[in-house]
Scaffold this active site. Structure first.
Site, PDB file in Angstrom:
ATOM      1  N   LYS A  22      44.037  -8.541   3.940  1.00 11.39           N
ATOM      2  CA  LYS A  22      42.840  -7.930   3.353  1.00 11.39           C
ATOM      3  C   LYS A  22      41.636  -8.082   4.280  1.00 11.39           C
ATOM      4  O   LYS A  22      40.940  -7.106   4.589  1.00 11.39           O
ATOM      5  CB  LYS A  22      42.524  -8.582   2.004  1.00 11.39           C
ATOM      6  CG  LYS A  22      41.218  -8.100   1.385  1.00 11.39           C
ATOM      7  CD  LYS A  22      40.843  -8.893   0.151  1.00 11.39           C
ATOM      8  CE  LYS A  22      40.069 -10.125   0.475  1.00 11.39           C
ATOM      9  NZ  LYS A  22      38.714 -10.168  -0.065  1.00 11.39           N
ATOM     10  N   ASN A  23      41.379  -9.310   4.724  1.00 13.92           N
ATOM     11  CA  ASN A  23      40.172  -9.554   5.515  1.00 13.92           C
ATOM     12  C   ASN A  23      40.229  -8.874   6.878  1.00 13.92           C
ATOM     13  O   ASN A  23      39.191  -8.522   7.436  1.00 13.92           O
ATOM     14  CB  ASN A  23      39.940 -11.061   5.676  1.00 13.92           C
ATOM     15  CG  ASN A  23      39.503 -11.711   4.374  1.00 13.92           C
ATOM     16  OD1 ASN A  23      38.995 -11.049   3.477  1.00 13.92           O
ATOM     17  ND2 ASN A  23      39.716 -13.014   4.258  1.00 13.92           N
ATOM     18  N   ARG A  94      31.507  -8.253  -0.369  1.00 11.30           N
ATOM     19  CA  ARG A  94      30.693  -8.762   0.723  1.00 11.30           C
ATOM     20  C   ARG A  94      30.996  -8.078   2.057  1.00 11.30           C
ATOM     21  O   ARG A  94      30.091  -7.881   2.880  1.00 11.30           O
ATOM     22  CB  ARG A  94      30.916 -10.267   0.853  1.00 11.30           C
ATOM     23  CG  ARG A  94      30.066 -10.857   1.943  1.00 11.30           C
ATOM     24  CD  ARG A  94      29.600 -12.248   1.635  1.00 11.30           C
ATOM     25  NE  ARG A  94      28.455 -12.548   2.500  1.00 11.30           N
ATOM     26  CZ  ARG A  94      27.201 -12.493   2.113  1.00 11.30           C
ATOM     27  NH1 ARG A  94      26.907 -12.163   0.895  1.00 11.30           N
ATOM     28  NH2 ARG A  94      26.229 -12.762   2.951  1.00 11.30           N
ATOM     29  N   CYS A 118      32.439 -12.415  -4.380  1.00 11.46           N
ATOM     30  CA  CYS A 118      32.587 -13.596  -5.227  1.00 11.46           C
ATOM     31  C   CYS A 118      31.353 -14.494  -5.116  1.00 11.46           C
ATOM     32  O   CYS A 118      30.785 -14.666  -4.040  1.00 11.46           O
ATOM     33  CB  CYS A 118      33.820 -14.399  -4.801  1.00 11.46           C
ATOM     34  SG  CYS A 118      35.394 -13.600  -5.167  1.00 11.46           S
ATOM     35  N   ARG A 123      26.390 -17.735   1.853  1.00  7.66           N
ATOM     36  CA  ARG A 123      26.898 -16.802   2.866  1.00  7.66           C
ATOM     37  C   ARG A 123      25.794 -15.864   3.365  1.00  7.66           C
ATOM     38  O   ARG A 123      25.837 -14.648   3.169  1.00  7.66           O
ATOM     39  CB  ARG A 123      28.068 -15.989   2.306  1.00  7.66           C
ATOM     40  CG  ARG A 123      29.225 -16.883   1.888  1.00  7.66           C
ATOM     41  CD  ARG A 123      30.516 -16.149   1.750  1.00  7.66           C
ATOM     42  NE  ARG A 123      30.634 -15.492   0.470  1.00  7.66           N
ATOM     43  CZ  ARG A 123      31.735 -14.865   0.055  1.00  7.66           C
ATOM     44  NH1 ARG A 123      32.783 -14.797   0.826  1.00  7.66           N
ATOM     45  NH2 ARG A 123      31.782 -14.295  -1.126  1.00  7.66           N
ATOM     46  N   ASP A 308      39.898 -20.529   1.965  1.00  5.57           N
ATOM     47  CA  ASP A 308      40.523 -19.584   1.042  1.00  5.57           C
ATOM     48  C   ASP A 308      41.853 -20.083   0.480  1.00  5.57           C
ATOM     49  O   ASP A 308      42.475 -19.398  -0.334  1.00  5.57           O
ATOM     50  CB  ASP A 308      40.741 -18.225   1.735  1.00  5.57           C
ATOM     51  CG  ASP A 308      39.479 -17.376   1.742  1.00  5.57           C
ATOM     52  OD1 ASP A 308      38.502 -17.760   1.074  1.00  5.57           O
ATOM     53  OD2 ASP A 308      39.472 -16.338   2.415  1.00  5.57           O
ATOM     54  N   ILE A 330      32.815 -25.319   3.832  1.00  2.00           N
ATOM     55  CA  ILE A 330      32.454 -23.938   4.174  1.00  2.00           C
ATOM     56  C   ILE A 330      31.515 -23.340   3.126  1.00  2.00           C
ATOM     57  O   ILE A 330      30.448 -22.835   3.460  1.00  2.00           O
ATOM     58  CB  ILE A 330      33.713 -23.058   4.312  1.00  2.00           C
ATOM     59  CG1 ILE A 330      34.730 -23.707   5.277  1.00  2.00           C
ATOM     60  CG2 ILE A 330      33.341 -21.661   4.789  1.00  2.00           C
ATOM     61  CD1 ILE A 330      34.229 -23.899   6.694  1.00  2.00           C
ATOM     62  N   ARG A 400      41.414  -7.910  -6.207  1.00  2.55           N
ATOM     63  CA  ARG A 400      40.664  -7.697  -4.979  1.00  2.55           C
ATOM     64  C   ARG A 400      41.439  -8.210  -3.769  1.00  2.55           C
ATOM     65  O   ARG A 400      41.207  -7.753  -2.648  1.00  2.55           O
ATOM     66  CB  ARG A 400      39.305  -8.395  -5.041  1.00  2.55           C
ATOM     67  CG  ARG A 400      38.308  -7.770  -6.017  1.00  2.55           C
ATOM     68  CD  ARG A 400      36.964  -8.450  -5.945  1.00  2.55           C
ATOM     69  NE  ARG A 400      36.560  -8.596  -4.554  1.00  2.55           N
ATOM     70  CZ  ARG A 400      36.128  -9.734  -4.009  1.00  2.55           C
ATOM     71  NH1 ARG A 400      36.020 -10.822  -4.742  1.00  2.55           N
ATOM     72  NH2 ARG A 400      35.778  -9.776  -2.744  1.00  2.55           N
TER      73      ARG A 400
END
Length: 423
Positions: A22-23, A94, A118, A123, A308, A330, A400
């Site tokens: 996904k990322n 995002r 989220c 961030r 994650d 993080i 998502r």
């Protein structure tokens, strides 16, 4: 709105295919804005975030076609007629901010809403803004929108990031491909998704060196052309499904998995007593009889333990032998799943960025609520090990980032179904 119902106590056995990342895909898709020629992405994941990015690009004037049941994305940005990324789309995700760098580089200006996603921490966008300003951009914040211009074009520069932000690295690398001169990005993120983006950009004609290290050098070119590129395997989905047999018991082969994608995570998982074996098709994960052992976990930027996978790892450690301490470095608000796991009988204490987890003999099924993407799947994993039935509500977060969770787990013997929330 949907909910997922899990009845625990079933050992898992079988194979789970791991989707494209996904990322990675969310960074690759905006790369189409850098060229007026077609970009084709294969091995694309079928997720709501991908649909959101498709809608955003379409709103700018790009053509986006989903082919082969969503596994192939055909993109073309030959006619970008709108330079405004609207809040109504951007607020959902995002990664929408990744249109900023490419639009500035090729079109010279962009108006992009501050992003959403989220609610797991600040961030901030200022890392992106500072870096793009070093390339010559002029950026103002007005009414919740970033108004960005490159009045004299973007020019190469040495850019030290104060934090190895993945998004900022992606934005700067894309912008710098069309800047005049050489850009040296210091303290760059090293994630596999960065390496994958650079691989694609290089196919499009970009001149980039150093991906996968903390210093990336980009020599700007006049234009980029089209390309076809396969999306890298999703390391977070891989790690998540590696935890499924660890939590529920049994043995599962993760098709397409590679240990290099999840090295630090795999080391911690083995430290709990789980067996991981590389196969020709991927990775095989097995839990023998008995409880797993407690381990301490500290999230770090790649190649460290991924933030994650912290929520999912916590689900495993809830039933470990001993006490584990998880440190989140993080995102400052990423233990929202802990109270929900406690509803299932977990023994967890949270103090700031630390969570202390005392393993219990067993979890018990309960109604729980997903608070974010990774938290939602951690509750499903916990449900696999719990006595009785777990009902996970608000699973729109789940969609998502994970495609067809129920199908993948039920194919390995899990008792899991999806249904509409009662009105």
């Amino acid at each position: 709105m949907d909910r997922i119902i899990v009845t625990g106590g079933k050992e898992l056995s079988g194979q789970i295919p791991i989707a494209g990342a996904k990322n990675a895909c969310l960074a690759l898709m905006p790369a189409t804005l850098l060229s007026d020629e077609p970009l084709t992405l294969t091995n694309a994941p079928r997720l709501s975030d991908i649909k959101t990015m498709s809608a955003l690009l379409s709103s700018l004037g790009a053509e986006v076609s989903s082919l082969q049941d969503g596994k192939v994305l055909a993109l073309s940005s030959h006619d970008i007629h709108n330079h405004r990324a609207d809040y109504e789309i951007v607020r959902k995700m995002r990664a929408s901010n990744l249109v900023l760098g490419p639009m500035l580089a090729r079109l010279g200006h962009a108006i992009v809403s501050l992003p959403g996603g989220c609610a797991i921490g600040a961030r901030p966008m200022d890392i992106h803004i500072d870096a793009l300003e070093m390339l010559g951009a002029v950026i103002e914040l007005k009414d919740g929108y970033l108004h960005a211009k490159a009045p004299n074009g973007l020019k190469g520069a040495t850019i030290p990031l104060r934090f190895a932000s993945v998004g900022a690295t992606e934005n700067v690398v894309m912008a710098a491909t069309l800047a005049k001169g050489t850009t040296v990005l210091q303290n760059a993120a090293r994630e596999p998704e960065i390496v994958d983006l650079v691989s694609c950009l290089r196919k499009m004609g970009a001149q980039i060196e150093g991906e996968g290290t903390s210093t990336i050098t980009i020599q700007g070119v006049d234009r980029l052309h089209g390309a076809t590129h396969p999306v890298v395997t999703d390391r977070i989905e891989l790690g998540t499904y590696m935890l499924a047999p660890a939590i529920a018991g049994g043995e599962v082969e993760l098709l397409g998995g590679r240990r290099a994608l999840v090295g630090a995570f795999a080391d911690k998982l083995e430290a709990t007593g789980i067996e991981i074996t590389e196969t020709e098709a991927g990775l095989k994960v097995r839990r023998a009889n008995g409880r797993v052992q407690a381990v301490d976990v500290k999230t770090e930027v790649f190649p460290g333990f991924p933030t994650d996978l912290q929520a999912q790892m916590m689900a495993l450690l809830c039933t470990a032998n001993g006490t584990s301490v998880l440190e989140e470095t993080i995102f400052e608000n990423r233990f929202m799943h802990a109270p929900e796991l406690m509803r299932m009988g977990a023994d967890i204490e949270v103090h700031g960025g630390h969570a202390t987890v005392k393993g219990v003999d067993r979890l018990k099924g309960a109604p729980v609520m997903a608070t974010d993407l990774r938290a939602s799947v951690s509750l499903i994993l916990a449900g696999l090990a719990a006595e009785g039935t777990t009902i996970v509500s608000r699973v729109y977060h789940l969609d998502r980032g994970y495609e067809r969770v129920e199908a993948k787990l039920s194919a390995c013997g899990a008792q899991i179904t999806r249904e509409k929330e009662p009105q």
